[in-house]
Design a protein around this motif. Structure first.
Motif, mmCIF file in Angstrom:
data_model
loop_
_atom_site.group_PDB
_atom_site.id
_atom_site.type_symbol
_atom_site.label_atom_id
_atom_site.label_comp_id
_atom_site.label_asym_id
_atom_site.label_seq_id
_atom_site.Cartn_x
_atom_site.Cartn_y
_atom_site.Cartn_z
ATOM 1 N N ALA A 107 0.835 -1.207 0.000
ATOM 2 C CA ALA A 107 0.000 0.000 0.000
ATOM 3 C C ALA A 107 0.866 1.252 0.000
ATOM 4 N N ASP A 113 -4.831 2.975 -1.171
ATOM 5 C CA ASP A 113 -5.509 2.646 0.081
ATOM 6 C C ASP A 113 -6.220 1.296 0.023
ATOM 7 N N ARG A 114 -6.545 0.861 -1.163
ATOM 8 C CA ARG A 114 -7.362 -0.337 -1.311
ATOM 9 C C ARG A 114 -6.484 -1.591 -1.339
#
Length: 208
Positions: A107, A113-114
Protein backbone atom coordinates in the motif's frame (compact mmCIF):
# COMPACT_ATOMS: atom_id res chain seq x y z
CA UNK A 1 5.99 -34.00 71.49
CA UNK A 2 6.43 -36.13 68.39
CA UNK A 3 3.53 -34.35 66.71
CA UNK A 4 5.09 -30.97 67.55
CA UNK A 5 8.43 -32.04 66.00
CA UNK A 6 6.59 -33.31 62.92
CA UNK A 7 4.85 -29.99 62.38
CA UNK A 8 8.10 -28.10 62.95
CA UNK A 9 9.87 -30.19 60.31
CA UNK A 10 6.90 -29.80 57.93
CA UNK A 11 6.83 -26.03 58.42
CA UNK A 12 10.57 -25.82 57.82
CA UNK A 13 10.20 -27.87 54.63
CA UNK A 14 7.34 -25.70 53.36
CA UNK A 15 9.35 -22.55 54.09
CA UNK A 16 12.37 -24.00 52.28
CA UNK A 17 10.29 -24.86 49.19
CA UNK A 18 8.72 -21.39 49.17
CA UNK A 19 12.16 -19.75 49.27
CA UNK A 20 13.41 -22.10 46.56
CA UNK A 21 10.46 -21.34 44.29
CA UNK A 22 10.82 -17.62 44.86
CA UNK A 23 14.47 -17.86 43.90
CA UNK A 24 13.61 -19.77 40.76
CA UNK A 25 11.04 -17.15 39.76
CA UNK A 26 13.44 -14.27 40.31
CA UNK A 27 16.22 -15.93 38.32
CA UNK A 28 14.07 -17.02 35.34
CA UNK A 29 14.65 -14.89 32.19
CA UNK A 30 11.88 -12.53 31.23
CA UNK A 31 10.00 -13.41 28.03
CA UNK A 32 10.42 -10.77 25.31
CA UNK A 33 8.01 -10.27 22.42
CA UNK A 34 8.74 -9.00 18.90
CA UNK A 35 6.86 -7.71 15.85
CA UNK A 36 7.89 -7.19 12.24
CA UNK A 37 8.00 -3.60 11.00
CA UNK A 38 6.58 -2.17 7.78
CA UNK A 39 8.01 0.60 5.62
CA UNK A 40 7.30 4.19 6.57
CA UNK A 41 8.14 7.68 5.27
CA UNK A 42 11.00 7.73 7.75
CA UNK A 43 12.64 4.67 6.17
CA UNK A 44 11.50 4.78 2.55
CA UNK A 45 10.57 7.54 0.13
CA UNK A 46 7.64 6.70 -2.11
CA UNK A 47 7.58 8.41 -5.49
CA UNK A 48 4.63 10.82 -5.36
CA UNK A 49 5.10 11.75 -9.04
CA UNK A 50 4.42 8.18 -10.12
CA UNK A 51 1.47 6.91 -8.08
CA UNK A 52 -0.27 3.72 -9.09
CA UNK A 53 -3.77 4.01 -10.55
CA UNK A 54 -6.61 3.46 -8.13
CA UNK A 55 -6.27 -0.30 -8.08
CA UNK A 56 -7.15 -2.81 -5.37
CA UNK A 57 -4.72 -5.47 -4.18
CA UNK A 58 -5.48 -8.55 -2.11
CA UNK A 59 -2.62 -10.11 -0.14
CA UNK A 60 -2.83 -13.77 0.82
CA UNK A 61 -3.13 -16.47 1.67
CA UNK A 62 0.44 -16.76 2.94
CA UNK A 63 1.62 -20.30 3.62
CA UNK A 64 4.37 -20.67 6.24
CA UNK A 65 6.11 -23.96 7.14
CA UNK A 66 4.72 -25.47 10.32
CA UNK A 67 8.21 -25.49 11.84
CA UNK A 68 8.24 -21.68 11.71
CA UNK A 69 4.60 -20.90 12.42
CA UNK A 70 4.83 -21.08 16.20
CA UNK A 71 5.09 -18.56 19.07
CA UNK A 72 8.83 -19.05 19.60
CA UNK A 73 11.29 -17.37 17.26
CA UNK A 74 13.16 -19.99 15.24
CA UNK A 75 16.82 -19.78 14.28
CA UNK A 76 18.84 -22.22 12.20
CA UNK A 77 21.90 -23.77 13.81
CA UNK A 78 22.80 -26.24 11.07
CA UNK A 79 21.68 -27.74 7.75
CA UNK A 80 19.29 -30.09 9.55
CA UNK A 81 18.80 -28.35 12.87
CA UNK A 82 16.74 -25.44 14.16
CA UNK A 83 16.40 -23.92 17.63
CA UNK A 84 13.28 -22.55 19.33
CA UNK A 85 13.79 -19.87 21.97
CA UNK A 86 11.18 -20.00 24.72
CA UNK A 87 12.06 -16.52 25.97
CA UNK A 88 11.99 -14.67 22.62
CA UNK A 89 8.57 -14.93 20.99
CA UNK A 90 6.36 -13.37 18.35
CA UNK A 91 3.78 -10.97 19.75
CA UNK A 92 1.24 -12.30 17.23
CA UNK A 93 1.19 -15.34 14.91
CA UNK A 94 4.03 -15.06 12.40
CA UNK A 95 1.74 -15.76 9.44
CA UNK A 96 -0.54 -12.87 10.40
CA UNK A 97 2.34 -10.50 11.12
CA UNK A 98 4.08 -11.32 7.81
CA UNK A 99 0.86 -10.78 5.83
CA UNK A 100 0.12 -7.51 7.62
CA UNK A 101 3.58 -6.05 6.97
CA UNK A 102 3.57 -7.15 3.33
CA UNK A 103 0.16 -5.55 2.76
CA UNK A 104 1.21 -2.30 4.46
CA UNK A 105 4.40 -2.18 2.39
CA UNK A 106 2.54 -2.71 -0.88
CA UNK A 107 0.00 0.00 0.00
CA UNK A 108 2.83 2.38 0.87
CA UNK A 109 4.94 1.70 -2.23
CA UNK A 110 1.97 1.92 -4.62
CA UNK A 111 0.48 4.88 -2.73
CA UNK A 112 -2.96 3.24 -2.64
CA UNK A 113 -5.51 2.65 0.08
CA UNK A 114 -7.36 -0.34 -1.31
CA UNK A 115 -5.23 -3.18 0.02
CA UNK A 116 -6.71 -6.02 2.06
CA UNK A 117 -5.37 -9.20 3.61
CA UNK A 118 -6.89 -12.62 3.12
CA UNK A 119 -9.66 -13.43 3.89
CA UNK A 120 -11.12 -10.08 2.81
CA UNK A 121 -14.72 -8.89 2.88
CA UNK A 122 -17.08 -10.24 0.21
CA UNK A 123 -17.54 -6.77 -1.31
CA UNK A 124 -13.79 -6.28 -1.81
CA UNK A 125 -12.79 -7.05 -5.41
CA UNK A 126 -8.98 -6.90 -5.85
CA UNK A 127 -7.55 -6.26 -9.30
CA UNK A 128 -4.52 -8.30 -8.29
CA UNK A 129 -4.42 -11.17 -5.83
CA UNK A 130 -1.06 -12.17 -4.34
CA UNK A 131 -0.54 -15.58 -2.75
CA UNK A 132 2.74 -16.75 -1.25
CA UNK A 133 4.34 -20.06 -0.30
CA UNK A 134 7.26 -19.48 2.05
CA UNK A 135 9.98 -22.13 2.08
CA UNK A 136 12.43 -20.48 4.49
CA UNK A 137 12.18 -17.41 6.73
CA UNK A 138 14.78 -17.75 9.43
CA UNK A 139 18.11 -16.43 10.57
CA UNK A 140 21.45 -17.99 11.42
CA UNK A 141 23.68 -16.34 14.01
CA UNK A 142 26.84 -14.88 12.54
CA UNK A 143 25.40 -15.05 9.03
CA UNK A 144 22.11 -13.63 7.78
CA UNK A 145 18.37 -13.94 7.42
CA UNK A 146 17.06 -15.99 4.51
CA UNK A 147 13.65 -15.48 2.91
CA UNK A 148 12.89 -18.06 0.22
CA UNK A 149 9.39 -17.68 -1.19
CA UNK A 150 7.35 -18.47 -4.29
CA UNK A 151 4.64 -15.89 -5.02
CA UNK A 152 1.86 -15.64 -7.55
CA UNK A 153 -0.22 -12.80 -8.90
CA UNK A 154 -3.64 -13.76 -10.20
CA UNK A 155 -6.61 -11.89 -11.59
CA UNK A 156 -9.68 -10.69 -9.71
CA UNK A 157 -11.36 -14.09 -9.76
CA UNK A 158 -8.15 -15.82 -8.77
CA UNK A 159 -8.39 -18.13 -11.77
CA UNK A 160 -5.93 -16.63 -14.25
CA UNK A 161 -2.26 -16.59 -13.24
CA UNK A 162 -0.60 -13.35 -14.31
CA UNK A 163 2.86 -13.99 -12.86
CA UNK A 164 4.76 -16.64 -10.89
CA UNK A 165 8.03 -15.64 -9.27
CA UNK A 166 10.55 -17.06 -6.83
CA UNK A 167 12.42 -14.69 -4.56
CA UNK A 168 15.50 -15.69 -2.57
CA UNK A 169 16.48 -12.80 -0.32
CA UNK A 170 19.27 -12.60 2.24
CA UNK A 171 19.76 -9.82 4.78
CA UNK A 172 22.87 -9.56 6.99
CA UNK A 173 22.55 -9.43 10.76
CA UNK A 174 23.86 -6.22 12.28
CA UNK A 175 24.27 -7.91 15.69
CA UNK A 176 23.90 -11.31 17.33
CA UNK A 177 20.63 -10.60 19.11
CA UNK A 178 16.94 -11.08 18.45
CA UNK A 179 16.19 -7.40 17.89
CA UNK A 180 18.69 -7.36 15.02
CA UNK A 181 17.29 -10.67 13.74
CA UNK A 182 13.72 -9.36 13.54
CA UNK A 183 14.91 -6.09 11.99
CA UNK A 184 16.69 -8.07 9.24
CA UNK A 185 13.54 -10.13 8.68
CA UNK A 186 11.57 -6.90 8.27
CA UNK A 187 14.10 -5.71 5.71
CA UNK A 188 13.75 -8.99 3.82
CA UNK A 189 9.98 -8.46 3.60
CA UNK A 190 10.61 -4.90 2.41
CA UNK A 191 12.76 -6.18 -0.46
CA UNK A 192 10.10 -8.76 -1.34
CA UNK A 193 7.47 -6.00 -1.31
CA UNK A 194 9.49 -3.96 -3.82
CA UNK A 195 9.78 -6.97 -6.14
CA UNK A 196 6.03 -7.57 -6.00
CA UNK A 197 5.24 -3.90 -6.59
CA UNK A 198 7.62 -3.82 -9.54
CA UNK A 199 5.79 -6.77 -11.09
CA UNK A 200 2.38 -5.15 -10.49
CA UNK A 201 3.55 -2.00 -12.26
CA UNK A 202 4.86 -4.15 -15.12
CA UNK A 203 1.48 -5.89 -15.42
CA UNK A 204 -0.28 -2.53 -15.45
CA UNK A 205 1.98 -1.31 -18.26
CA UNK A 206 1.23 -4.40 -20.32
CA UNK A 207 -2.50 -3.99 -19.71
CA UNK A 208 -2.43 -0.39 -20.89
Amino acid sequence: MMRMRFFQKWSAMVLFMAVLLAGCRSSAPQVEFYTLNSLSPATEKANPTDPAPNIAVGVGPVQIPQALDRPQIVTRTGPNKITLDEFHRWASPLQEDFTRVLAENIAFLLAIDRVAVYPWEVDFAPDYRISLDINYFEGQWGKNVLLDVVWRITDQAGQKTLAVKKSVITEPLSAADYEALVAAQSQAIARLSREIVQEIRHLQTRAN
